[in-house]
Write a protein that holds these residues in place. Structure first.
Motif, PDB file in Angstrom:
ATOM      1  N   ARG A  29       0.860  -1.187   0.000  1.00 59.74           N
ATOM      2  CA  ARG A  29       0.000   0.000   0.000  1.00 59.74           C
ATOM      3  C   ARG A  29       0.888   1.225   0.000  1.00 59.74           C
ATOM      4  NH1 ARG A  29      -3.378   0.615   5.026  1.00 59.74           N
ATOM      5  NH2 ARG A  29      -1.915   2.222   5.651  1.00 59.74           N
ATOM      6  N   ILE A  30       0.599   2.138  -0.910  1.00 57.54           N
ATOM      7  CA  ILE A  30       1.340   3.384  -0.997  1.00 57.54           C
ATOM      8  C   ILE A  30       0.409   4.499  -0.536  1.00 57.54           C
ATOM      9  CG2 ILE A  30       2.584   4.962  -2.507  1.00 57.54           C
ATOM     10  CD1 ILE A  30       3.120   2.512  -4.335  1.00 57.54           C
ATOM     11  N   ASP A  31       0.788   5.167   0.534  1.00 58.40           N
ATOM     12  CA  ASP A  31       0.021   6.284   1.074  1.00 58.40           C
ATOM     13  C   ASP A  31       0.670   7.578   0.604  1.00 58.40           C
ATOM     14  OD1 ASP A  31      -1.510   4.411   2.363  1.00 58.40           O
ATOM     15  OD2 ASP A  31      -0.666   4.767   4.348  1.00 58.40           O
ATOM     16  N   LEU A  32      -0.025   8.293  -0.288  1.00 62.79           N
ATOM     17  CA  LEU A  32       0.501   9.537  -0.845  1.00 62.79           C
ATOM     18  C   LEU A  32      -0.184  10.724  -0.171  1.00 62.79           C
ATOM     19  CD1 LEU A  32       0.612   8.627  -4.640  1.00 62.79           C
ATOM     20  CD2 LEU A  32       2.454   8.524  -2.953  1.00 62.79           C
ATOM     21  N   SER A  33       0.614  11.550   0.467  1.00 59.53           N
ATOM     22  CA  SER A  33       0.075  12.679   1.224  1.00 59.53           C
ATOM     23  C   SER A  33       0.474  14.004   0.586  1.00 59.53           C
ATOM     24  CB  SER A  33       0.601  12.639   2.657  1.00 59.53           C
ATOM     25  OG  SER A  33       0.196  13.785   3.356  1.00 59.53           O
ATOM     26  N   ASP A  34      -0.490  14.921   0.552  1.00 61.33           N
ATOM     27  CA  ASP A  34      -0.198  16.281   0.098  1.00 61.33           C
ATOM     28  C   ASP A  34      -0.155  17.255   1.265  1.00 61.33           C
ATOM     29  OD1 ASP A  34      -2.833  16.671   0.786  1.00 61.33           O
ATOM     30  OD2 ASP A  34      -3.522  17.155  -1.231  1.00 61.33           O
ATOM     31  N   GLY A  35      -0.175  16.734   2.476  1.00 64.79           N
ATOM     32  CA  GLY A  35      -0.152  17.552   3.676  1.00 64.79           C
ATOM     33  C   GLY A  35      -1.533  17.766   4.271  1.00 64.79           C
ATOM     34  N   HIS A  36      -2.577  17.647   3.447  1.00 65.69           N
ATOM     35  CA  HIS A  36      -3.944  17.842   3.921  1.00 65.69           C
ATOM     36  C   HIS A  36      -4.768  16.566   3.848  1.00 65.69           C
ATOM     37  CE1 HIS A  36      -3.203  22.130   4.072  1.00 65.69           C
ATOM     38  NE2 HIS A  36      -2.761  22.073   2.827  1.00 65.69           N
ATOM     39  N   SER A  37      -4.462  15.730   2.873  1.00 67.98           N
ATOM     40  CA  SER A  37      -5.188  14.469   2.706  1.00 67.98           C
ATOM     41  C   SER A  37      -4.221  13.400   2.208  1.00 67.98           C
ATOM     42  CB  SER A  37      -6.353  14.637   1.719  1.00 67.98           C
ATOM     43  OG  SER A  37      -5.849  14.975   0.441  1.00 67.98           O
ATOM     44  N   THR A  38      -4.646  12.154   2.343  1.00 69.95           N
ATOM     45  CA  THR A  38      -3.809  11.027   1.935  1.00 69.95           C
ATOM     46  C   THR A  38      -4.599  10.127   0.999  1.00 69.95           C
ATOM     47  OG1 THR A  38      -2.626  11.094   4.036  1.00 69.95           O
ATOM     48  CG2 THR A  38      -2.458   9.066   2.761  1.00 69.95           C
ATOM     49  N   ALA A  39      -3.983   9.818  -0.145  1.00 71.64           N
ATOM     50  CA  ALA A  39      -4.567   8.873  -1.092  1.00 71.64           C
ATOM     51  C   ALA A  39      -3.884   7.528  -0.873  1.00 71.64           C
ATOM     52  CB  ALA A  39      -4.356   9.348  -2.526  1.00 71.64           C
ATOM     53  N   HIS A  40      -4.657   6.459  -0.860  1.00 73.95           N
ATOM     54  CA  HIS A  40      -4.129   5.113  -0.622  1.00 73.95           C
ATOM     55  C   HIS A  40      -4.211   4.316  -1.916  1.00 73.95           C
ATOM     56  CE1 HIS A  40      -4.470   5.999   3.673  1.00 73.95           C
ATOM     57  NE2 HIS A  40      -5.688   6.423   3.417  1.00 73.95           N
ATOM     58  N   TRP A  41      -3.070   3.869  -2.403  1.00 75.90           N
ATOM     59  CA  TRP A  41      -3.013   3.009  -3.583  1.00 75.90           C
ATOM     60  C   TRP A  41      -2.543   1.634  -3.127  1.00 75.90           C
ATOM     61  CZ3 TRP A  41      -4.477   4.522  -8.432  1.00 75.90           C
ATOM     62  CH2 TRP A  41      -4.689   5.893  -8.622  1.00 75.90           C
ATOM     63  N   VAL A  42      -3.232   0.591  -3.555  1.00 74.72           N
ATOM     64  CA  VAL A  42      -2.910  -0.775  -3.154  1.00 74.72           C
ATOM     65  C   VAL A  42      -2.499  -1.551  -4.394  1.00 74.72           C
ATOM     66  CG1 VAL A  42      -3.796  -2.870  -2.090  1.00 74.72           C
ATOM     67  CG2 VAL A  42      -4.543  -0.639  -1.247  1.00 74.72           C
ATOM     68  N   ILE A  43      -1.317  -2.150  -4.332  1.00 77.35           N
ATOM     69  CA  ILE A  43      -0.799  -2.943  -5.444  1.00 77.35           C
ATOM     70  C   ILE A  43      -0.612  -4.367  -4.953  1.00 77.35           C
ATOM     71  CG2 ILE A  43       1.044  -3.233  -7.128  1.00 77.35           C
ATOM     72  CD1 ILE A  43       0.637   0.068  -5.451  1.00 77.35           C
ATOM     73  N   ARG A  44      -1.345  -5.282  -5.542  1.00 75.65           N
ATOM     74  CA  ARG A  44      -1.202  -6.708  -5.243  1.00 75.65           C
ATOM     75  C   ARG A  44      -0.292  -7.292  -6.311  1.00 75.65           C
ATOM     76  NH1 ARG A  44      -5.957  -4.952  -3.866  1.00 75.65           N
ATOM     77  NH2 ARG A  44      -6.776  -5.418  -1.805  1.00 75.65           N
ATOM     78  N   MET A  45       0.877  -7.765  -5.880  1.00 77.41           N
ATOM     79  CA  MET A  45       1.892  -8.240  -6.822  1.00 77.41           C
ATOM     80  C   MET A  45       2.095  -9.738  -6.701  1.00 77.41           C
ATOM     81  SD  MET A  45       4.815  -5.272  -6.578  1.00 77.41           S
ATOM     82  CE  MET A  45       4.844  -5.119  -4.799  1.00 77.41           C
ATOM     83  N   ARG A  46       2.289 -10.353  -7.842  1.00 79.60           N
ATOM     84  CA  ARG A  46       2.753 -11.728  -7.939  1.00 79.60           C
ATOM     85  C   ARG A  46       3.495 -11.827  -9.258  1.00 79.60           C
ATOM     86  NH1 ARG A  46      -2.938 -12.301  -8.701  1.00 79.60           N
ATOM     87  NH2 ARG A  46      -3.395 -13.210 -10.727  1.00 79.60           N
ATOM     88  N   PRO A  47       4.272 -12.868  -9.492  1.00 86.21           N
ATOM     89  CA  PRO A  47       5.075 -12.926 -10.713  1.00 86.21           C
ATOM     90  C   PRO A  47       4.235 -12.670 -11.969  1.00 86.21           C
ATOM     91  CG  PRO A  47       5.717 -14.692  -9.250  1.00 86.21           C
ATOM     92  CD  PRO A  47       4.496 -14.047  -8.642  1.00 86.21           C
TER      93      PRO A  47
END
Length: 126
Positions: A29-47
């Protein structure tokens, strides 16, 4: 969210077969913050496969990063591990997922594969 970041996440599934060749699997999970809010991106990886979604889902690893830094990462103007070492972002969980995921980022502008440089040198020497 910047256009480059949106496009980066949209293209992950199509690029996964070339990037995720090693036997790696898990959820980042990548939590990207702009200082006021956070966007959560989820990457499910397998080969050979990456699935992307959004939301604060549970994950094997979480990478907290600023929007500006992530923009530099997706455009090749910054390196993920260097940013972590400089404390520009934080990471918890399975580090193997980060090592696999960073291969999705482009090289720095103007960077060339050393093997190609060597081939050109050999061609010129003939």
């Amino acid at each position: 969210m910047t256009e480059a970041t949106e496009q980066f996440f949209e293209t992950l599934p199509a690029r996964a077969p070339q990037v995720l060749r090693a036997p790696v699997g898990g959820t980042l999970r990548i939590d990207l913050s702009d200082g006021h809010s956070t966007a959560h991106w989820v990457i499910r990886m397998r080969p050979g496969n990456a699935e992307v979604s959004q939301g604060p889902d549970e994950a094997d690893a979480i990478w907290y990063c600023g929007v500006d830094l992530f923009e530099r990462l997706v455009t090749g103007r910054a390196q993920a591990l260097a940013a972590l070492f400089r404390n520009e972002s934080t990471y918890t969980g399975n580090v193997v997922l980060l090592l696999a995921f960073r291969r999705f980022f482009p090289p720095a502008p103007g960077t060339r594969d050393p093997r190609e440089v060597a081939r050109e040198h050999v061609r010129r020497a003939r």
